[in-house]
Design an enzyme around this catalytic site. Structure first.
Site: not given
Lengths: 426, 426
Positions: A86, A165, A172, A187, A191
């Protein structure tokens, strides 16, 4: 229904520097997802968390509670280990494209659930959609089958993973509460943990084109995420990498696909190769398969084979011509010298304005729009030589893109060395 | 419509410690009132203001912008000067009832726009509604006429004054963002300035029964409000007064009316008399009419005459019997000694639980419910003597009221002296 806690009491607890008990965190996330906590209450709490933070136990529970609002994928039936990557997002960050097939070619399955771009950072799915026929949406069964057959899948994350989320992030985004390290970390990690990968490598970007502008903030975010992943049983490691200047020589959907294919073919920019190989090495190690040398596998063409299989499996034609922009415009170097800086944020905004990105989730993107660089910091340049080519289907966008680039580069006597990989947190 | 500012940018500005320009403040209040800023955005901003505060110029502009969202009353046609009093709220705080007619009897018009109780503090309108026939709702014309004829009016504030504040206060109430000195100060002062009074005396309470628990916070709030009023051309002064113990010997609607009438008749508890006369003196001075001595006017019976006229003008019968509670229960002193403490908050909660107050705006209140004290800190008590009488129409409430009072008082050898008036800020 009588609720076990009072929302205003909990907001005040955090506001005044207190710590939530596990049951309070569980209720906050569950009740918010259910709608029993109003959006205006959660935004006030998010702002209180911005100022007060979350303790390590609170954050770990918060993340687990978000995971608990949705499904969890399970790759334990696969014959090979899984590893995922990620990136916190940057400009020209196409690394997922060569990386997933490279790692797959080394025997590790890569379930890469990706997103779309928003603002000045591109999205992996937008990039791959530049390939004619390629589709982002797979069922869980299709994903599993492709992981077994091909070893790599890059597809859209379903709405079933950590739905809390999705709701919280949208809130947000409109309430100025994005920039909170615990909220960012939970967040991302909710996931990624729900996704069921066995190993995870995080690429935490730092610099003008990244979310984190300061190396220390990036390190804190990296450490926070590594701790969350490790606590959840995912072998997690993070690289903190440079995003002061764009990755590679392209920012834009089709342009980045073309550059990724170059890397898979054994060419491409040095920084893209370096980061791809470094991340692959981390993923293989984390997945327990460091018997393969990714640099060698890349050179062997086996990563390219995996790429082709992966694209074909999702309906794409790896041999099709990529879309070409209707119009281009060239920015030339104003003087002789060495390119000292090339600002990632400015390049990202220019690509966005040319049509490569979107301002709102529902906006379309242009497959061929973007920015092509002809030099990187450290390269010598001559007055009048092409420095940047702008691509778009809608030439009325050139002016605003050029505005974004007005102060984007510097030419001087010599450029400071900037490593691609700044730190490793494992 | 294109908005001149981006809400998220402004939230982030305040979050990160920045200061708003005048035009930004104007837009924030106007756009929020219009609905162009969402509730969840304003709650995040309110929380950011809780942490970052507002500078003096920001606060002054914020208050002016809130006033600008509604109408302003104008008392300049009256033949006498105007002065108003505002209390930040406490337990047993019935001072407005004797004060308004007292000041009117001294030749200063008192336009007292009041509210209802919420939680453990009572509301002036709820108290007066214990008087058969009395009505809180007057038109602006009725109010003006009564001010000219009687000199005092206590009525409901219309929704036309600073509607932004009504909307913002309701939001703050559910988002844990009430406890912010600039937001409290602007909320109070926007309504008071819009009300058009020429002079204003603030009674800022401090102690367990008040909003402000610490004298320094009360002083800061007082100073902030005095500055706002003065800057807006209202002669403003504040007294910081004790709310560690209830005012007088009653907390409850009808009970407080009866005690107020006692004071107007020349009797009543010393602390109520002291504070009433002190606030009257401040109001007369601020209105330029310190040629009257309120203690003398009170003793003369002229304040009682003004009271009767004021009640009659609003449909009330000043000679009617006040409602009596169906049930009472007495708490007796457990030992001999001196009453050292009698906690205002506990008494307020007990009165609320007995039915004198409400949990939600739309709840009804009992006119006769409340708490009657038979001793105040400093008084000698004997074991077994009545200390507190509880009044309610719904005896199932006694238990919860007694729970609230379980630790409410102390009996010891001697009590510390506590002045009623702690500070004056002018």
């Amino acid at each position: 229904m009588t609720e076990p806690f009072d929302t205003v009491d909990l907001i005040r607890t955090k506001r005044d520097g207190g710590t939530f008990a596990d049951a309070e965190v569980d209720w906050l996330i569950e009740a918010y997802t259910r709608g029993a906590i109003a959006e205006e209450q959660m935004s006030a709490l998010a702002m209180a968390i911005f100022f007060r933070g979350l303790s390590a136990p609170e954050l770990s529970r918060w993340t687990a509670a978000m995971i608990g609002t949705g499904e969890r994928l399970d790759f334990s039936s696969l014959s090979r280990p899984t590893a995922d990557k990620h990136s916190t997002g940057g400009v020209g960050d196409k690394i997922t494209l060569p990386l997933a097939p490279l790692v797959a070619a080394c025997g590790v399955a890569v379930p890469q659930l990706s997103g779309r771009g928003l603002g000045h950072t591109g999205g992996t799915l937008d990039k791959l959609e530049a390939i004619p026929g390629w589709r982002a949406k797979l069922s869980n069964e299709e994903m599993l089958r492709q992981l077994e057959d091909v070893g790599a899948v890059i597809c859209a994350a379903g709405s079933g993973l950590a739905p809390a989320d999705a709701k919280l992030y949208a809130l947000r985004d409109v309430t100025g509460t994005v920039e909170s390290i615990p909220l960012i970390a939970s967040s991302i990690m909710s996931k990624k943990i729900a996704e069921g990968t066995g190993a995870l490598v995080l690429d935490v970007k730092v610099g003008s084109g990244a979310f984190m502008k300061q190396p220390d903030d990036a390190r804190t975010l990296a450490r926070t995420m590594v701790e969350l992943g490790t606590a959840a049983g995912v072998r997690t490691v993070a690289l903190v990498t440079d995003m002061a200047t764009p990755l590679g020589l392209t920012a834009g959907n089709g342009l980045e696909v073309a550059e990724s294919v170059e890397v898979l073919a054994g060419g491409g920019p040095a920084d893209v190769i370096e980061l791809t190989v470094a991340l692959a090495r981390e993923m293989l190690t984390a997945a327990g398969r460091d018997d393969h040398d990714p640099a060698e596998v890349l050179a062997s063409g086996r990563a390219m084979d995996a790429w082709r299989s992966m694209i074909i499996a999702q309906g794409g034609d790896p041999d099709a011509d990529l879309p070409v922009a209707k119009e281009t415009e060239v920015i030339t170097a104003p003087s002789d010298g060495v390119l000292t800086t090339l600002d990632a944020y400015a390049v990202g905004v220019a690509a966005w304005r040319l049509g490569a990105g979107r301002a709102r989730k529902e906006d379309p993107v242009q497959a061929a729009a973007g920015v092509q660089l002809h030099a990187k910091p450290g390269d010598p340049v001559r007055a009048g030589q092409p420095l940047i080519t702008l691509h778009t289907d809608t030439p009325e966008r050139f002016d605003r893109a050029k505005e974004a680039l007005a102060d984007a580069f510097g030419i001087g006597a010599e450029a400071a060395e900037r490593p691609v990989i700044i730190d490793r947190i494992g």
